[in-house]
Design a protein around this motif. Sequence first.
Motif, PDB file in Angstrom:
ATOM      1  N   MET A   1      30.674 -24.984  34.983  1.00  0.00           N
ATOM      2  CA  MET A   1      30.335 -23.580  35.235  1.00  0.00           C
ATOM      3  C   MET A   1      31.564 -22.858  35.762  1.00  0.00           C
ATOM      4  O   MET A   1      32.249 -23.364  36.651  1.00  0.00           O
ATOM      5  CB  MET A   1      29.181 -23.484  36.244  1.00  0.00           C
ATOM      6  N   ILE A   2      31.854 -21.670  35.199  1.00  0.00           N
ATOM      7  CA  ILE A   2      32.992 -20.905  35.655  1.00  0.00           C
ATOM      8  C   ILE A   2      32.547 -19.832  36.632  1.00  0.00           C
ATOM      9  O   ILE A   2      31.360 -19.535  36.755  1.00  0.00           O
ATOM     10  CB  ILE A   2      33.744 -20.265  34.471  1.00  0.00           C
ATOM     11  N   ALA A  28      26.420 -13.638  28.500  1.00  0.00           N
ATOM     12  CA  ALA A  28      26.950 -13.796  29.857  1.00  0.00           C
ATOM     13  C   ALA A  28      26.572 -15.156  30.427  1.00  0.00           C
ATOM     14  O   ALA A  28      27.393 -15.836  31.066  1.00  0.00           O
ATOM     15  CB  ALA A  28      26.428 -12.676  30.756  1.00  0.00           C
ATOM     16  N   TYR A  29      25.341 -15.585  30.183  1.00  0.00           N
ATOM     17  CA  TYR A  29      24.876 -16.882  30.671  1.00  0.00           C
ATOM     18  C   TYR A  29      25.747 -18.008  30.115  1.00  0.00           C
ATOM     19  O   TYR A  29      26.183 -18.908  30.847  1.00  0.00           O
ATOM     20  CB  TYR A  29      23.422 -17.080  30.260  1.00  0.00           C
ATOM     21  N   ASN A  30      25.999 -17.957  28.803  1.00  0.00           N
ATOM     22  CA  ASN A  30      26.801 -19.000  28.170  1.00  0.00           C
ATOM     23  C   ASN A  30      28.264 -18.939  28.571  1.00  0.00           C
ATOM     24  O   ASN A  30      28.945 -19.980  28.632  1.00  0.00           O
ATOM     25  CB  ASN A  30      26.650 -18.919  26.649  1.00  0.00           C
ATOM     26  N   GLN A  31      28.779 -17.756  28.842  1.00  0.00           N
ATOM     27  CA  GLN A  31      30.147 -17.655  29.356  1.00  0.00           C
ATOM     28  C   GLN A  31      30.254 -18.324  30.721  1.00  0.00           C
ATOM     29  O   GLN A  31      31.219 -19.042  31.005  1.00  0.00           O
ATOM     30  CB  GLN A  31      30.569 -16.184  29.460  1.00  0.00           C
ATOM     31  N   ILE A  32      29.267 -18.117  31.549  1.00  0.00           N
ATOM     32  CA  ILE A  32      29.298 -18.686  32.898  1.00  0.00           C
ATOM     33  C   ILE A  32      29.143 -20.201  32.862  1.00  0.00           C
ATOM     34  O   ILE A  32      29.835 -20.932  33.583  1.00  0.00           O
ATOM     35  CB  ILE A  32      28.193 -18.049  33.768  1.00  0.00           C
ATOM     36  N   THR A  33      28.239 -20.693  32.011  1.00  0.00           N
ATOM     37  CA  THR A  33      27.916 -22.114  32.045  1.00  0.00           C
ATOM     38  C   THR A  33      28.806 -22.973  31.162  1.00  0.00           C
ATOM     39  O   THR A  33      29.038 -24.151  31.467  1.00  0.00           O
ATOM     40  CB  THR A  33      26.454 -22.356  31.625  1.00  0.00           C
ATOM     41  N   PRO A  73      23.030 -17.677  35.795  1.00  0.00           N
ATOM     42  CA  PRO A  73      23.058 -18.924  36.568  1.00  0.00           C
ATOM     43  C   PRO A  73      23.332 -18.731  38.057  1.00  0.00           C
ATOM     44  O   PRO A  73      22.846 -19.514  38.871  1.00  0.00           O
ATOM     45  CB  PRO A  73      24.181 -19.725  35.899  1.00  0.00           C
ATOM     46  N   ASN A  74      24.106 -17.714  38.393  1.00  0.00           N
ATOM     47  CA  ASN A  74      24.371 -17.474  39.812  1.00  0.00           C
ATOM     48  C   ASN A  74      23.514 -16.340  40.359  1.00  0.00           C
ATOM     49  O   ASN A  74      23.828 -15.738  41.365  1.00  0.00           O
ATOM     50  CB  ASN A  74      25.856 -17.183  40.050  1.00  0.00           C
ATOM     51  N   GLY A  75      22.376 -16.074  39.669  1.00  0.00           N
ATOM     52  CA  GLY A  75      21.428 -15.075  40.140  1.00  0.00           C
ATOM     53  C   GLY A  75      20.302 -15.708  40.933  1.00  0.00           C
ATOM     54  O   GLY A  75      20.349 -16.891  41.292  1.00  0.00           O
ATOM     55  N   THR A  76      19.243 -14.942  41.152  1.00  0.00           N
ATOM     56  CA  THR A  76      18.166 -15.398  42.028  1.00  0.00           C
ATOM     57  C   THR A  76      17.023 -16.077  41.285  1.00  0.00           C
ATOM     58  O   THR A  76      16.259 -16.835  41.895  1.00  0.00           O
ATOM     59  CB  THR A  76      17.599 -14.214  42.831  1.00  0.00           C
TER      60      THR A  76
END
Length: 243
Positions: A1-2, A28-33, A73-76
Motif C-alpha cells: 500500500m502506498i 484511487a483505491y487501486n492506486q493506493i493498494t 483503504p485509508n478511509g473510515t
Amino acid sequence: MISLDVATITLAKGQHETCEDGMCLFEAYNQITRREQTDACPPGVSPVLHIYGMRLNDVLPDDRRQELKRYLPNGTDVLAGTAGDGLDGVRAWMALDWLIRVYAPAWLDLAGLAGEASALRNLAPVTDSATAEAARLAGAAARAAAWDAAGDAAGAAAGDAARAAAWAAAWAAARDAAWAAAWAAAGAAARDAAWDAAGAAAGDAARDAARDAARDALAPIVTQLQDSAIILLSAMIQPETTT
C-alpha cells in the motif's frame, strides 16, 4: 500500500488513463493498494460492493462524490476483506430492497400516490425470491397507478405531479447503482420486482419534457435519496450487523 493524502484526492466520474487525468473511487483505491491505474475490482473487495460503488461514483454529482473517499483503504469504511465472505447474496437483496421500499415510494409520494407508496414501504424486506415475488406484485400495481396518473393530461394537478414524478424516475443517481448490484446476484423474479417498482413513477415519454421544470422542486427528494444511497453502501459492507 502506498501513501496518498486523501485530502488531496478529488474523485472524478468515469475511467481515466492516468492518475493525472483523474481517478474514480476504485482507480484511487487501486492506486493506493497496488499502484495500478484501473477501476477493476480490487483483490479482497466484494464484487457486489465494487459494482455498486462504481455506479454510485459515476452518478453522484461532483460534490457528493467526494463523500465516497471514506471507502478508500485509508478511509473510515473498510471494503477490504469483503470478497468471498459469503454475504454477496445478502448485499444484492439489500440493494433490491432499497429500490423497492425506499427509492420508488419517494417518487410515488411526489406523484400524489400516497397509498401506492405506503404499500411498497410496508412490504416485508426483500430478502429472498418469495419476498421478491410479493414485491413484484405490489410494484406492478403501483406502476399501473402511476401510468394512469401520467396519462391524465386533462387534470392539471395530477398531470403536474405525474410529470414531476416522470423526471424523477429518470434521475438515476442511486437507482443505477442499486440496480447493478442487485443484478449481480438476484434472480429473474427479483429483477422483475425492481423494474416494476423503480419504473413506477411514470413513463419514458414524459421524462424529457418535465426535466428542467421539475429540477428545483425535486431537489430535496434527490438529496434525500443520495444520502440514502451512500448509507446503503456502508450498510452493505457488514450486512449481518444491519437491522
